[in-house]
Motif scaffolding. Structure first.
Motif, PDB file in Angstrom:
ATOM      1  N   PRO A 170       0.823  -1.016   0.125  1.00 32.61           N
ATOM      2  CA  PRO A 170      -0.132  -0.090  -0.092  1.00 32.61           C
ATOM      3  C   PRO A 170       0.962   1.160   0.002  1.00 32.61           C
ATOM      4  CG  PRO A 170      -0.850  -1.623   1.513  1.00 32.61           C
ATOM      5  CD  PRO A 170       0.395  -2.200   1.058  1.00 32.61           C
ATOM      6  N   TYR A 171       1.984   1.642   0.830  1.00 29.15           N
ATOM      7  CA  TYR A 171       2.792   2.323   0.714  1.00 29.15           C
ATOM      8  C   TYR A 171       3.295   2.614  -0.596  1.00 29.15           C
ATOM      9  CZ  TYR A 171       3.353   4.323   5.746  1.00 29.15           C
ATOM     10  OH  TYR A 171       2.971   4.781   6.722  1.00 29.15           O
ATOM     11  N   ILE A 172       3.960   1.686  -1.329  1.00 26.91           N
ATOM     12  CA  ILE A 172       4.541   1.719  -2.464  1.00 26.91           C
ATOM     13  C   ILE A 172       3.333   2.244  -3.667  1.00 26.91           C
ATOM     14  CG2 ILE A 172       5.832   0.683  -4.367  1.00 26.91           C
ATOM     15  CD1 ILE A 172       7.084  -1.035  -2.377  1.00 26.91           C
ATOM     16  N   ALA A 173       2.483   1.589  -3.673  1.00 22.12           N
ATOM     17  CA  ALA A 173       1.277   1.962  -4.465  1.00 22.12           C
ATOM     18  C   ALA A 173       1.039   3.662  -4.596  1.00 22.12           C
ATOM     19  CB  ALA A 173      -0.105   1.244  -4.222  1.00 22.12           C
ATOM     20  N   VAL A 174       0.870   4.179  -3.066  1.00 25.82           N
ATOM     21  CA  VAL A 174       0.440   5.516  -3.093  1.00 25.82           C
ATOM     22  C   VAL A 174       1.780   6.440  -3.468  1.00 25.82           C
ATOM     23  CG1 VAL A 174      -1.522   5.207  -1.549  1.00 25.82           C
ATOM     24  CG2 VAL A 174       0.762   5.767  -0.515  1.00 25.82           C
TER      25      VAL A 174
END
Length: 245
Positions: free
Chosen positions: A89-93
């Motif tokens: 999730p962190y990398i996606a955002v």
């Protein structure tokens, strides 16, 4: 205070967007034809990127940790300092934020993109380029710079004399990035951050720019792999040497 994952993801998105907007915006101001800053020196870019990291750090350091960098997120997780369940999730955002920030750069400088016929200058406002066209030198440069960035970021934010004033520590991060750009930026740019390079590079390939040229995909893996490997080693080094328990 602990924030919900959704709040932290919003902070990572906005922080990464600000970093790319201010950082690549400074590159656009220097390299694109007809801007008020066209032809300025490298110091302007160093200041742009230093502030581009410092401002999100001061805004969101206490909320999301202000990773704004997939390599740092992976490096922390690899050493058990961040949950693996939150890495994707962190990398996606972060990627989405980098792309949004780059869209804002293009919107702000669109007439100057149209005037600029040097395709390398256009690409340079999106992503990094090896000055000598050397993947090996690019990798070495990105690895060294990224290692100093990540071990420096941990050292600054976890320094005992900053614990009661983390705002000052986050200012220090800005000076660290500005110095890295000034001292090690010559060979590649540099990226020091997979999202900062790959997200805008994808946009460069997709957008109908007037004088676009190649997106240089043959080099694109360097500013992704080198910072990730450097982050894993840097965080591990700091944890083993300086974190007790």
């Amino acid at each position: 205070m602990t924030y919900d994952l959704g709040v932290r993801l919003a902070a990572e998105f906005i922080g990464t967007a600000i970093m790319v907007l201010l950082g690549n915006g400074s590159v656009a101001n220097v390299d694109l034809k007809g801007t008020k800053g066209n032809g300025s020196d490298w110091l302007l870019i160093a200041v742009g990127y230093g502030a581009g990291v410092m401002i999100p750090a001061m805004m969101f350091g206490a909320i999301s940790g202000n990773h704004i960098n997939p390599a740092f997120t992976v490096g922390l997780a690899a050493s058990g300092m961040f949950p693996w369940s939150e890495v994707l999730p962190y990398i996606a955002v972060q990627m989405a934020g980098a792309m949004f920030g780059q869209l804002l750069v293009v919107a702000a400088y669109k007439p100057h993109y149209d005037l600029t016929t040097n395709t390398q200058h256009v690409l340079g406002t999106f992503s990094t380029i090896s000055a000598t066209k050397s993947k090996l030198n690019g990798f070495v440069n990105e690895f060294i710079g990224s290692y100093i960035l990540f071990i420096g970021a941990l050292g600054i934010t976890k320094a005992p004399f900053f614990q009661n004033n983390l705002g000052t520590a986050h200012m220090g991060l800005g000076f660290l990035v500005a110095t890295l750009v000034a001292s090690l930026g010559g060979p590649t740019g540099p990226a020091l951050n997979p999202a900062r390079d790959l997200g805008p590079r994808i946009l460069h390939a997709l957008l109908p720019l007037k004088h676009k040229g190649s997106s240089d995909w043959g080099y694109s893996w360097v500013p992704v792999v080198a910072p990730i490997l450097a982050a894993i080693l840097a965080v591990f080094t700091y944890k083993v040497l300086f974190i007790k328990g």
